[in-house]
Design an enzyme around this catalytic site. Sequence first.
Site, PDB file in Angstrom:
ATOM      1  CD  GLN A  93      -2.989  -1.054   0.197  1.00 51.43           C
ATOM      2  OE1 GLN A  93      -3.178  -0.035  -0.233  1.00 51.43           O
ATOM      3  NE2 GLN A  93      -3.695  -2.219  -0.010  1.00 51.43           N
TER       4      GLN A  93
ATOM      5  CE1 TYR B  55      -7.494 -10.813  -8.000  1.00 51.15           C
ATOM      6  CE2 TYR B  55      -9.355 -11.093  -6.203  1.00 51.15           C
ATOM      7  CZ  TYR B  55      -8.849 -10.885  -7.632  1.00 51.15           C
ATOM      8  OH  TYR B  55      -9.770 -11.208  -8.889  1.00 51.15           O
TER       9      TYR B  55
ATOM     10  CD  GLU C 182      -0.381 -11.164  -5.222  1.00 49.88           C
ATOM     11  OE1 GLU C 182      -1.171 -10.560  -4.392  1.00 49.88           O
ATOM     12  OE2 GLU C 182       0.155 -10.840  -5.855  1.00 49.88           O
TER      13      GLU C 182
ATOM     14  CG  ASP D  68      -7.014  -5.301  -1.551  1.00 51.06           C
ATOM     15  OD1 ASP D  68      -7.438  -4.213  -2.174  1.00 51.06           O
ATOM     16  OD2 ASP D  68      -6.150  -5.036  -0.731  1.00 51.06           O
TER      17      ASP D  68
ATOM     18  CB  CYS E  84      -7.884   1.093  -5.589  1.00 45.95           C
ATOM     19  SG  CYS E  84      -7.208  -0.374  -6.604  1.00 45.95           S
TER      20      CYS E  84
ATOM     21  CD  GLU F 243      -8.025   0.916  -1.103  1.00 46.66           C
ATOM     22  OE1 GLU F 243      -7.866   1.374  -2.434  1.00 46.66           O
ATOM     23  OE2 GLU F 243      -7.806  -0.284  -1.151  1.00 46.66           O
TER      24      GLU F 243
END
Length: 393
Positions: free
Chosen positions: A234, A261, A282, A323, A350, A383
């Site tokens: 992030q 994710y 991931e 995410d 996002c 977000e």
Amino acid sequence: MKVNDTYEVRIIDNDINGNGIARINNFVLFIPFCLKGEEVLIKVVDIKKSYAFCDLVNIIKPSLDRCDSVCAFYESCGGCNFLHTNYDYENFIKKSNLERMFGYNIEYYSAEDDLFYRNKATFHVKDGKLCYYNASSHKPCFINECKIANEKINYFVNYLSGFNLTGIFEVMFRVISGKVMVNFICNESYDIKSIINEDFDCVYVNNEHFFGEEYLIDKVGRFKFSIYPNSFYQVNPEGMKVIYNIAKKYAGKGDKLLDLYCGTGTIGIWLSKNFNSAVGYEINESSIKNAIINKELNNINNIEFVLGNASSVKGEYDVIVVDPPRSGLSKEVREFLNSSSARRIVYISCNPFTLQRDLKCINNYNISSFSAFNMFPRSGHVECVVLLEIKKE
Ligand SMILES: C[S@@+](CC[C@H](N)C(=O)[O-])C[C@H]1O[C@@H](n2cnc3c(N)ncnc32)[C@H](O)[C@@H]1O
């Protein structure tokens, strides 16, 4: 209407990316750097079927919410979208657009620091100098300060301006808990040693470790997270805590958690205490390497990490956190979620546009809470964290 035509228009609204909106007949016009209520002179630059993109030529009647940009490169850089107004008005525009898009009362928060918050910045090199490429015009913008990047990044941008960087294509900086990581993408023949600064803590060249620490470690709340240059992390460290705490509240407690994710495993680790077991999924190898290190660094024993494509995820879970990147969920992931028996899904996004598309497809679940956090002040991004609960038969 033709390209290069000019018009005097009144701005009737703002979109979530900060563009002003005007109408001519049935055409919707999008104009950057404009605010609702303003009268402006515009020039048409790109025409689509029912809408067009325009440049702002002149402001005839400014809004009371307009202010001077704090950044000398604002209009040429393209990285920020709201520096022509104050931070409160930016938040008002983002919140009201989200509520209109989703038809939901949104709990909206904003990051305290609206400047110098980004822990990462990637520059290109043109004519031997660092620059950003403008996202829409692709023109280089040579800057000596980015108002949303960490001050240390700005310091090193100035440091590198003393060198001829021809032969380097890209420079990525990250500042993690005060330490500096740099990844140079360059010709094999470029003499990187000649531009190394003794205050660089971790240097990579063409994604290979070159000098200093192999990875950096961030301290966030009570956790430590390792980061390699090519791992997702992030960009707003303050925002990360806010988002993760909302996700923790929405996820509640349960048996088995899926962190889809998962990047470097940060969310799964943040929530792991509330679950009997957790799995992180991931696609990026470097991120998974960090996730495995992060599990050890934080003495978490109930989580495992899997390298794989989210589209191939299987299994039953009590709670699922997703995410995804800005492109949102794949069709396969939407189908997986819709046919799952998970009590709750926490969707962190996002990109409100792909979130909206995905929520329409996950129709076995109801939205029960919706938060948004302005984690990317002054840019057009925001977000969202949405709690979905399974419909009762
Ligand atoms: C927005 S990031 C979130 C990462 C993490 N949850 C965090 O908070 O740091 C999205 C992540 O999805 C990963 N990703 C992208 N496409 C994927 C896919 N098809 N399958 C699995 N992971 C994917 C990216 O590598 C990235 O780490």
